[in-house]
Design a protein around this motif. Sequence first.
Motif, PDB file in Angstrom:
ATOM      1  N   LEU A   1      57.211  16.370  64.161  1.00  0.00           N
ATOM      2  CA  LEU A   1      57.569  17.567  63.386  1.00  0.00           C
ATOM      3  C   LEU A   1      58.598  17.285  62.296  1.00  0.00           C
ATOM      4  O   LEU A   1      58.758  18.082  61.370  1.00  0.00           O
ATOM      5  CB  LEU A   1      58.067  18.672  64.322  1.00  0.00           C
ATOM      6  N   GLN A   2      59.272  16.152  62.345  1.00  0.00           N
ATOM      7  CA  GLN A   2      60.282  15.839  61.327  1.00  0.00           C
ATOM      8  C   GLN A   2      59.668  15.556  59.960  1.00  0.00           C
ATOM      9  O   GLN A   2      60.343  15.663  58.944  1.00  0.00           O
ATOM     10  CB  GLN A   2      61.146  14.654  61.764  1.00  0.00           C
ATOM     11  N   SER A   3      58.389  15.199  59.905  1.00  0.00           N
ATOM     12  CA  SER A   3      57.720  14.933  58.630  1.00  0.00           C
ATOM     13  C   SER A   3      56.842  16.095  58.176  1.00  0.00           C
ATOM     14  O   SER A   3      56.066  15.960  57.246  1.00  0.00           O
ATOM     15  CB  SER A   3      56.889  13.644  58.717  1.00  0.00           C
ATOM     16  N   VAL A   4      56.974  17.239  58.842  1.00  0.00           N
ATOM     17  CA  VAL A   4      56.231  18.441  58.475  1.00  0.00           C
ATOM     18  C   VAL A   4      57.182  19.392  57.757  1.00  0.00           C
ATOM     19  O   VAL A   4      58.335  19.548  58.167  1.00  0.00           O
ATOM     20  CB  VAL A   4      55.642  19.131  59.735  1.00  0.00           C
ATOM     21  N   ASP A   5      56.704  20.032  56.682  1.00  0.00           N
ATOM     22  CA  ASP A   5      57.512  21.046  56.004  1.00  0.00           C
ATOM     23  C   ASP A   5      57.546  22.285  56.897  1.00  0.00           C
ATOM     24  O   ASP A   5      56.544  22.981  57.050  1.00  0.00           O
ATOM     25  CB  ASP A   5      56.905  21.380  54.644  1.00  0.00           C
ATOM     26  N   THR A   6      58.705  22.533  57.505  1.00  0.00           N
ATOM     27  CA  THR A   6      58.848  23.663  58.431  1.00  0.00           C
ATOM     28  C   THR A   6      59.662  24.802  57.823  1.00  0.00           C
ATOM     29  O   THR A   6      60.073  25.711  58.549  1.00  0.00           O
ATOM     30  CB  THR A   6      59.500  23.196  59.748  1.00  0.00           C
ATOM     31  N   THR A   7      59.898  24.792  56.508  1.00  0.00           N
ATOM     32  CA  THR A   7      60.707  25.865  55.908  1.00  0.00           C
ATOM     33  C   THR A   7      60.136  27.257  56.141  1.00  0.00           C
ATOM     34  O   THR A   7      60.915  28.207  56.191  1.00  0.00           O
ATOM     35  CB  THR A   7      60.952  25.634  54.399  1.00  0.00           C
ATOM     36  N   PRO A   8      58.814  27.450  56.327  1.00  0.00           N
ATOM     37  CA  PRO A   8      58.345  28.811  56.638  1.00  0.00           C
ATOM     38  C   PRO A   8      58.935  29.385  57.932  1.00  0.00           C
ATOM     39  O   PRO A   8      58.894  30.590  58.148  1.00  0.00           O
ATOM     40  CB  PRO A   8      56.827  28.649  56.769  1.00  0.00           C
ATOM     41  N   LEU A   9      59.502  28.525  58.787  1.00  0.00           N
ATOM     42  CA  LEU A   9      60.092  28.993  60.042  1.00  0.00           C
ATOM     43  C   LEU A   9      61.507  29.527  59.862  1.00  0.00           C
ATOM     44  O   LEU A   9      62.056  30.135  60.775  1.00  0.00           O
ATOM     45  CB  LEU A   9      60.122  27.854  61.067  1.00  0.00           C
ATOM     46  N   MET A  10      62.112  29.296  58.700  1.00  0.00           N
ATOM     47  CA  MET A  10      63.499  29.717  58.471  1.00  0.00           C
ATOM     48  C   MET A  10      63.568  31.235  58.310  1.00  0.00           C
ATOM     49  O   MET A  10      62.770  31.818  57.578  1.00  0.00           O
ATOM     50  CB  MET A  10      64.058  29.043  57.224  1.00  0.00           C
TER      51      MET A  10
END
Length: 191
Positions: A163-172
């Motif tokens: 998950l560290q290389s996935v763009d997770t900004t939608p979770l913010m």
Amino acid sequence: MPDFTFELEPFDNQAHHGYRGVAGPYGEAMVFYVKPLGPVRPNQMMRVELVGEHLPETRIEGIGARGQPSTHKARIEIAGTPGTLSYNSLGMTRAARALTIGYAGRQYAFTYLKRLAGDKELTRPGVRIVTKEGGLLEGVGSGRHFTVHGDADETDLAIAIALQSVDTTPLMPGVAVVSAFLRSSANSAGG
């Protein structure tokens, strides 16, 4: 297993961007995504891959965002077996926006710990893996520092690292507030 920590360093070359290093007792690990050759096309799927000495091969595919795979329409596969990924894009709290992951009868939650920082956690009953920004490698970026609590195994670690290389900004949560404002503005303008 007792709690442990480790750090993965960032790397970047013409074809890949990711992190690599020794993942505690699980040995060498490398997670990366293949950089697009040109602009990311709408709905273009991109893939993160994790390979490790004692970790199951893990892949996460998602629609490309800002040149890397994102959580949008994402799917996960661990050791050749598919899992599930989902999140509530309308949730207004960190918990409501958590990325939920189902794999082999386990349920995980992946959330941001702070509003604007890169601190994140992956949890399931009895396991908590916290990731924070690690050391800065000039010209490449920040590494990722992992703190593993509880009876974590190779599957838990594989998910957290991938998950560290996935763009997770939608979770913010801040993204939810902006999205809600934009939806509200669009609805009132459309009248």
